[in-house]
Enzyme design. Structure first.
Site, mmCIF file in Angstrom:
data_model
loop_
_atom_site.group_PDB
_atom_site.id
_atom_site.type_symbol
_atom_site.label_atom_id
_atom_site.label_comp_id
_atom_site.label_asym_id
_atom_site.label_seq_id
_atom_site.Cartn_x
_atom_site.Cartn_y
_atom_site.Cartn_z
ATOM 1 N N HIS A 1 28.615 -7.423 -14.599
ATOM 2 C CA HIS A 1 29.413 -7.358 -15.820
ATOM 3 C C HIS A 1 29.359 -5.962 -16.412
ATOM 4 C CE1 HIS A 1 31.206 -8.673 -19.582
ATOM 5 N NE2 HIS A 1 30.277 -7.954 -20.208
ATOM 6 N N GLY B 1 62.486 -6.651 -0.331
ATOM 7 C CA GLY B 1 61.437 -6.776 -1.350
ATOM 8 C C GLY B 1 60.111 -7.197 -0.738
ATOM 9 N N LYS C 1 51.492 11.426 17.745
ATOM 10 C CA LYS C 1 50.176 11.863 17.266
ATOM 11 C C LYS C 1 49.208 10.699 17.266
ATOM 12 C CE LYS C 1 51.096 15.701 14.179
ATOM 13 N NZ LYS C 1 51.112 16.121 12.781
ATOM 14 N N GLY D 1 46.697 8.135 16.011
ATOM 15 C CA GLY D 1 46.674 7.564 14.652
ATOM 16 C C GLY D 1 47.931 6.763 14.378
HETATM 17 C C1 LIG Z 1 55.454 2.522 5.194
HETATM 18 C C2 LIG Z 1 54.381 1.704 5.837
HETATM 19 C C3 LIG Z 1 53.246 1.370 5.114
HETATM 20 C C4 LIG Z 1 52.240 0.619 5.704
HETATM 21 N N1 LIG Z 1 51.134 0.332 4.963
HETATM 22 C C5 LIG Z 1 50.135 -0.397 5.523
HETATM 23 C C6 LIG Z 1 48.956 -0.679 4.796
HETATM 24 O O1 LIG Z 1 48.802 -0.268 3.649
HETATM 25 N N2 LIG Z 1 47.981 -1.395 5.394
HETATM 26 C C7 LIG Z 1 48.123 -1.872 6.676
HETATM 27 O O2 LIG Z 1 47.210 -2.532 7.168
HETATM 28 N N3 LIG Z 1 49.236 -1.622 7.398
HETATM 29 C C8 LIG Z 1 50.243 -0.890 6.852
HETATM 30 N N4 LIG Z 1 51.344 -0.594 7.597
HETATM 31 C C9 LIG Z 1 51.460 -1.147 8.961
HETATM 32 C C10 LIG Z 1 50.649 -0.337 9.968
HETATM 33 O O3 LIG Z 1 51.039 1.005 9.900
HETATM 34 C C11 LIG Z 1 50.874 -0.909 11.356
HETATM 35 O O4 LIG Z 1 50.572 -2.281 11.361
HETATM 36 C C12 LIG Z 1 49.999 -0.221 12.398
HETATM 37 O O5 LIG Z 1 50.255 1.159 12.421
HETATM 38 C C13 LIG Z 1 50.264 -0.832 13.779
HETATM 39 O O6 LIG Z 1 49.472 -0.181 14.733
HETATM 40 P P1 LIG Z 1 49.918 -0.153 16.269
HETATM 41 O O7 LIG Z 1 48.831 0.571 16.976
HETATM 42 O O8 LIG Z 1 50.283 -1.489 16.723
HETATM 43 O O9 LIG Z 1 51.269 0.682 16.297
HETATM 44 P P2 LIG Z 1 51.607 2.160 15.851
HETATM 45 O O10 LIG Z 1 50.726 2.613 14.752
HETATM 46 O O11 LIG Z 1 53.076 2.173 15.629
HETATM 47 O O12 LIG Z 1 51.227 3.040 17.113
HETATM 48 C C14 LIG Z 1 51.912 2.980 18.308
HETATM 49 C C15 LIG Z 1 51.786 4.329 18.971
HETATM 50 O O13 LIG Z 1 52.313 4.254 20.276
HETATM 51 C C16 LIG Z 1 52.993 5.447 20.558
HETATM 52 N N5 LIG Z 1 53.963 5.170 21.615
HETATM 53 C C17 LIG Z 1 55.027 4.327 21.560
HETATM 54 N N6 LIG Z 1 55.651 4.304 22.761
HETATM 55 C C18 LIG Z 1 54.972 5.148 23.567
HETATM 56 C C19 LIG Z 1 55.129 5.530 24.915
HETATM 57 N N7 LIG Z 1 56.105 5.064 25.688
HETATM 58 N N8 LIG Z 1 54.251 6.429 25.432
HETATM 59 C C20 LIG Z 1 53.234 6.937 24.668
HETATM 60 N N9 LIG Z 1 53.047 6.589 23.392
HETATM 61 C C21 LIG Z 1 53.896 5.696 22.850
HETATM 62 C C22 LIG Z 1 53.630 5.847 19.240
HETATM 63 O O14 LIG Z 1 53.913 7.231 19.200
HETATM 64 C C23 LIG Z 1 52.564 5.423 18.246
HETATM 65 O O15 LIG Z 1 51.693 6.481 17.923
HETATM 66 C C24 LIG Z 1 52.376 0.180 7.051
HETATM 67 C C25 LIG Z 1 53.502 0.530 7.788
HETATM 68 C C26 LIG Z 1 54.488 1.291 7.194
HETATM 69 C C27 LIG Z 1 55.681 1.671 8.009
#
Ligand SMILES: Cc1cc2nc3c(=O)[nH]c(=O)nc-3n(C[C@H](O)[C@H](O)[C@H](O)COP(=O)(O)OP(=O)(O)OC[C@H]3O[C@@H](n4cnc5c(N)ncnc54)[C@H](O)[C@@H]3O)c2cc1C
Length: 462
Positions: free
Chosen positions: A439, A180, A41, A43
């Protein structure tokens, strides 16, 4: 060159999470033809399994705690329990509204979205289900997934990771959380608010071990007060099933029994089998290596987000995605100062920071060149009203700029935006001391800390 898809793209983006979609939005804004390929999805992790759903759970936990504790404020209420199905409905509602908004935004920028699993098949092309998408540039943004430890198998029922924890259909009576770090302590905090008996196991000597040691200690004190248990400096050695749950063993000989084990030992990059190495992209332990402009060693390929070895944060992904889009468009870009990126752990109390820890500052400038001021929230009116404890700690170079700000307390995640400006503008404590803070607000604690550091403390006891 035209694609099988029949269009010519300026940029082909693989992965529609924070990094990939931010890059797509900025590139489209700059007039580029963009294709965004996503197998799940739009996002990504942040919207569907990360930032947003966890913060909804934490907020539900906060409401539960406030209900339990309302009499402290003279408000009568009765806490009857957690309706986990309703909590999920609330959380999923937030996610789906944001998802709808994001999907609409991407469509409005005329970005071509391809649903399916992509694979890099050349330095300028990605293939999805037999169709080849060719572009001048390719941006790899396939993100990360939860890791485990060798031999520790996630069964999705009694031994789970954060993906499972977010959709758990029950409130467990008890849980052991392995790790942690940010994810571990956020779940510990939310679950404790839901009434779960929580024990965190952390191999390093402190919770949130990458934070300033002072912040870790304040968090540990607050968690102890909340009844969240933790075993620090304790390595996991094994887990076995019991009749009703799991028994977790530690290398120090201790054992902890609980209904389930949440494994929160970090996240690893998604890169295996996606053709990166075959295309000549330099990698290290699954991470794609890049320079300070997010360029890989292959001139047409960039990479952003959790896939590269920078801070695993959604806003870092946004920043890297924007940087790449602007660079490809020929705009002047500056490398990201990763120390200047705000970090927030949204547990209760929140831990927020920007810049160097005291230890890092001492290492960089020498102990005699570093000044610190720890302003206790006990002296801050708004924090007293909220009944929160903690501190704002400022680290500066002697007679020089602020190089780090570390905060613990309720709502500190919102305050870090000001801290970020102070750090990134290399402000002197005396300059910040000039700024009058509203404040009563928690932001006054930032003002007070800088007043004290500038040698003119106001509400500070000697
Ligand atoms: C529980 C949890 C809480 C978090 N809380 C925070 C927070 O509060 N604040 C914060 O800044 N960060 C937080 N993060 C971290 C944050 O979610 C990630 O840093 C961020 O989502 C990274 O973005 P990205 O685009 O690199 O990867 P992702 O968000 O992982 O996106 C990668 C996308 O690529 C797609 N994909 C992968 N391989 C393929 C393929 N071969 N073909 C097509 N599509 C593919 C996946 O489906 C996915 O949608 C949290 C993470 C977790 C797990």
């Amino acid at each position: 060159m035209a694609n099988d898809a029949g269009a010519v793209f300026d940029v082909v983006i693989l992965g529609g999470g924070s990094g990939g979609y931010a890059c797509a939005l900025r590139a489209a804004e700059l007039g580029m033809q963009v294709v965004l390929i996503e197998k799940g999805k739009l996002g990504g992790t942040c919207l569907h399994q990360g930032c947003i759903p966890t913060k909804a759970l934490l907020h539900a936990g906060e409401v539960a705690d406030q209900t339990r504790e309302s009499e402290q404020f003279g408000v009568k209420s009765t806490f009857e329990g957690i309706d986990i199905a309703a909590v999920h409905k609330y959380k999923d509602g937030v996610v789906s509204r944001l998802f709808k908004g994001l999907t609409g935004l991407i469509a409005s920028r005329k970005i071509t979205v391809v649903e399916g699993e992509g694979r890099l098949v050349s330095p300028t092309a990605v293939e999805v289900g037999g169709t080849r998408y060719e572009g001048r540039h390719v941006v790899l943004a396939t993100g990360s997934v939860p890791k485990s430890l060798p031999g520790l198998e996630i069964d999705g029922n009694r031994i789970i990771n954060s993906d499972h924890a977010l959709v758990l259909d029950r409130v467990p009576a008890s849980a052991v959380i392995l790790g942690g770090g940010v994810i571990g302590v956020e779940f510990a905090s939310a679950w404790k608010s839901f009434g779960v008996d929580v024990t965190i196991v952390e191999a390093l000597p402190h919770l949130v071990p990458v934070e300033d040691e002072g912040s870790s200690k304040l968090l540990e004190r607050a968690f102890r007060k909340r009844g969240i248990k933790f075993e620090l400096g304790s390595r996991f050695s094994g887990v076995e099933y019991t009749d009703s749950g799991v028994r977790v063993s530690l290398e120090n000989g201790k054992q902890v029994e609980a209904e389930l084990l949440l494994v929160a030992v970090g996240r690893g990059p998604v890169s295996a089998g996606l053709g990166y190495e075959e295309a000549g992209v330099a990698m290290d332990r699954g991470y794609v290596l890049v320079d300070e402009y997010c360029r890989t060693n292959v001139p047409t390929i960039s990479a952003v987000g959790d896939l590269i070895p920078t801070l695993q944060l959604a806003h870092v992904g946004f920043g890297e995605g924007i940087l790449v889009a602007e660079r490809i468009a020929g705009l002047q870009v500056a490398p990201i100062d990763y120390a200047g990126v705000p970090r927030v752990t949204y547990c209760d109390p929140e831990v927020a920071s920007v810049g160097l820890t005291q230890a890092q500052a001492v290492e960089r400038y020498g102990a005699d060149k570093v000044a610190t001021l720890d302003y206790n929230l006990g002296g801050n009116g708004k924090s007293q009203i909220l009944k929160t404890t903690g501190s704002v700690k400022v680290v500066s170079v002697q007679d020089g700029p602020v190089v780090g700000i570390h905060m613990v307390g309720a709502r500190m995640g919102e305050l870090v935006a000001e801290a970020q400006l102070i750090y990134n503008w290399e402000a002197l404590p005396s300059e910040v001391a000039q700024l009058i803070h509203p404040h009563p607000s928690q932001s006054e604690a930032i003002g007070e800390a800088h007043l004290a550091l500038a040698g003119k403390p106001l509400h500070v006891h000697d």
